[in-house]
Design an enzyme around this catalytic site. Structure first.
Site, PDB file in Angstrom:
ATOM      1  N   HIS C  68       0.807  -1.228   0.000  1.00  0.00           N
ATOM      2  CA  HIS C  68       0.000   0.000   0.000  1.00  0.00           C
ATOM      3  C   HIS C  68       0.844   1.284   0.000  1.00  0.00           C
ATOM      4  CE1 HIS C  68      -3.979  -1.779   0.346  1.00  0.00           C
ATOM      5  NE2 HIS C  68      -3.486  -2.647   1.193  1.00  0.00           N
ATOM      6  N   HIS C 180       1.871  -7.641   6.917  1.00  0.00           N
ATOM      7  CA  HIS C 180       0.856  -7.709   5.855  1.00  0.00           C
ATOM      8  C   HIS C 180      -0.399  -8.495   6.210  1.00  0.00           C
ATOM      9  CE1 HIS C 180      -0.956  -7.646   1.871  1.00  0.00           C
ATOM     10  NE2 HIS C 180      -0.973  -8.947   1.843  1.00  0.00           N
TER      11      HIS C 180
HETATM   12 FE   LIG Z   1      -0.984  -3.894   5.894  1.00  0.00          FE
HETATM   13 FE   LIG Z   2       0.105  -5.126   3.006  1.00  0.00          FE
END
Ligand SMILES: [Fe+2]
Ligand SMILES: [Fe+2]
Ligand SMILES: [Fe+2]
Ligand SMILES: [Fe+2]
Ligand SMILES: [Fe+2]
Ligand SMILES: [Fe+2]
Ligand SMILES: [Fe+2]
Ligand SMILES: [Fe+2]
Lengths: 272, 272, 272, 272
Positions: C68, C180
């Site tokens: 991101h 993540h």
């Molecule tokens: Fe994340």
């Molecule tokens: Fe991520």
């Protein structure tokens, strides 16, 4: 120069289609150089030395592979002895992957043809970045200078990635052709920069199948999600699917692209 | 009966290609029923009522969607008022998804055409099992009894899943055609059971692009992995890509399948 | 040396958890260097300069990103001015991706800490090969020679890829930690070669959620496959999730690893 | 009632960990019912009758499977004779998948425990919609009416899908626990509606490995992308990873959740 490329040879039926049509086509179409993707030639999975020999015998000047390169493990050693057999070029540079991902061939008349094999990344068990790898290989064989023709086999699933690779190479390669989906596409064109392009060459195999494999087991797996017996290649009459490209020997760029589909269930299509 | 199917209309260029060619083709080819996949008609993402109206005006009798069905949110309500607009049929049965996934249309002469839309599962953000969903829909419209023709739009990425769906429907549908990859395939055939099949109809869009979207941004994204501006549809001359199928009115099975490619960069192909 | 790493900060709730606990923990645990993954700090999507400033203010010495990284576009320019902000190191080498993927920090007492950020490939929109990229970065900062401590943030989905990266770095990094998935794992260990390892640090966010985002919309999407409103971060009391590692200053290897989980719904866990 | 769940048993080392610890833990923790996911018990791939017998002998009252259910083909027939062995419940309803995806067990004292196994869809070779399938199974065993406790094993890759399933079942199941990633998560909690939840139970296996398999071959595959020998399970001392949940017999909801990790490399954690 006249190049032809034939897509994924699947099993015995696919090999037979090549055998039946390639020698004749090479003569009739005055092909200077023939590349065959044969990653599924050995029962659908990989390639062996004996099978590669037959395909060379039938007129292939170069064989490319793909995600099935090593399904037959002896290909890992065979490829180190056979410069005409290429695996994808985008193994991590630091890895000593056996064989080559690109090669420059010299024709009897002295013209040179570069062939580059690359594996896509989208929806695949990926290797290294295909775009940087192709960039590197293209830089080794500037079109019209080092190579009289440059052919790139993009072995990839997604049409978007393949088209992007076509434009990425436009003006720097003679011909960018996709493989791996086993279905020929009907989008042969010469891109604005002079590179011939077709999203997928299609397979040499029986089209009364699921991408070359027996349809019964495959349909059962898709519809029941249960395991079935190990699937083998379909054995009906096969179609040899390929593409012919003619280049301008001054620039190395394409002046003509024509699909080839002969034998089996698909409608016959040949260059005029 | 003569059916035609046109693949994913991409943006303004794709809409214009339909407008330029569909009215004429409908007459010249004596098409009884025309289905258009228009999931990318609105700037590449979804569909609006105004755009659907134009497509109906130009000769579509039914519009199908796909993974982009709801990109324009008002499609969620529009579809509840418009029975000729179909979204995939494989939403979970317990979910009250708006609209329909299949419909039975009655022609002015009383013949009935069933259209089924289904979303694939491989390499996609999937809905419910496409095979069981199609089984259910096919059972609603037995070919030659309830429906004079049955068309299935398999909106899917993988050639294997699409071919498996073709064989799964063989003998029970008149025509199984794929969409979603935006590239026409050259594998039109009538399967052994009598179902016409083509893995992908191709898009109505500009083929100097990456699957219909502007090529510059797309190539940059693929090769740099960095974000670019939001991509819009390519705006060059577009090709209308479709397939014509003729059925036997006694059985509903196919007797003929011919690709249609007209306008833009691809080589023109029309039924004789 | 005492390092701490805190996982993906999600939205305002996650930022508040850091603010509430990090300043105190830094003192109480005598932390020498703190790294925070903040790829979801701005409303769940990316990071802004103002938000990064706050996180630095609260005690972070380095901020890492992930898939991101660029959701807030101004991060593309901000990162070029801020050496303490890292994006993954595995952009294609030929690409001039903005910012850095690794950096070597000097503590007030002269000790040096290297931080490497890398993005995984399995089940992700992947960058270049993570293993070769980490190899390259590790070679730049030999542990115990150039760097007194080396921390690797493996931003990846698959546990297999993360564990493989742990072993790949074993003996060459002080600490390999995953991010993540937004869920802390309970597998903190020192690998045989001396590298501390935990598959995922977990997020700083509200655990009455779906990985930090409001649960209602997410559950609806999963169960109906229909679009819902754009999802925002959950706003209940958040847990700050992290890991503390102590290294031997002679070797740079780990002598201790302890999870940190404080605030919100998860059971409090702190180093003794 | 006291339930315990142990995650994916990997190979001989994992089986030995169960054998070493489960009989004792069942007594010491006064466990009423024990469920073990054993999809990797036979050399990492599937399960055999002999192995299942041993696991039942060691105290399992029910065994669940996952994406590796049929790796040993005789499981397809064994499961039809053994009601305590469950495969995922979300095979297409029309498919006669062998065995059951859910079952209701009666304890010696008359209390009833329902166990439901379901396979996720994100990043997996998916079955039918897991949410509708679980909805159907939950409706068969209303908590506190038909079943005194309901346990759901969500065999899935993505943390988002697992958390969404937790909330989807909240108040209708006693315990929702994830499997498949082979790494225990540290997010045990009782959700607002009273359902105990942990994203992954972790494996019973050797944690000096790549998700239970020998680390050398796995690291080599990840870093070279070349084939290696078929990987076997790691054989070092294994950790038995599980979760204990206590329910209120009046409501069937959870009043307590505690992780269990015993043996091998991970830090020992047991309910007080
Ligand atoms: Fe994340
Ligand atoms: Fe991520
Ligand atoms: Fe192939
Ligand atoms: Fe392939
Ligand atoms: Fe489309
Ligand atoms: Fe689509
Ligand atoms: Fe497993
Ligand atoms: Fe699994």
């Amino acid at each position: 120069m006249r190049l032809a490329f034939f897509g994924d040879v699947v099993g015995r039926a696919g090999r037979r289609a090549l055998e039946d049509h390639l020698p004749r086509l090479k003569l009739e179409l005055s092909l200077d150089f023939v590349v065959v993707n044969a990653e599924n030639a050995a029962g659908g999975f990989g390639i062996t030395e004996a099978i590669a020999d037959d395909i060379f015998q039938n007129g292939a000047d170069c064989i490319t592979l793909g995600n099935h390169s090593w399904d037959q493990r002896d290909a890992l050693t065979y490829i180190t002895r056979e410069d005409r057999l290429l695996r994808p070029c985008n193994y991590p540079p630091a890895v000593e992957a056996p064989g080559k991902g690109a090669n420059l061939f010299t024709l009897p008349d002295g013209r040179r043809v570069a062939v580059i094999s690359v594996l896509g990344r989208l929806f695949m068990d990926s290797l290294d970045d295909p775009f940087q790898a192709v960039e590197r290989e293209l830089n080794n064989v500037p079109l019209g200078m080092v190579a009289d023709a440059v052919l790139v086999d993009v072995h990839a699933e997604a049409t978007s990635e393949k088209m992007a690779m076509g434009h990425f190479c436009d003006g720097r390669a003679s011909f960018v052709v996709g493989t791996h989906t086993h279905i020929p596409t009907a989008d042969a064109q010469i891109l604005p920069g002079g590179t011939a392009y077709q999203t997928d060459a299609g397979m040499c195999g029986d089209y009364d199948s699921v991408i070359g494999m027996k349809k019964e087991g495959s349909v059962k797996r898709f519809s029941t999600r249960l395991p079935t017996e190990r699937m083998g290649p379909a054995e009906g009459p096969a179609t040899a699917c390929g593409v012919m490209v003619e280049t301008d020997d001054k620039t190395g760029l394409a002046v003509r692209i024509d699909p080839i589909r002969v034998g089996g269930r698909l409608k016959e299509t040949l260059p005029d």
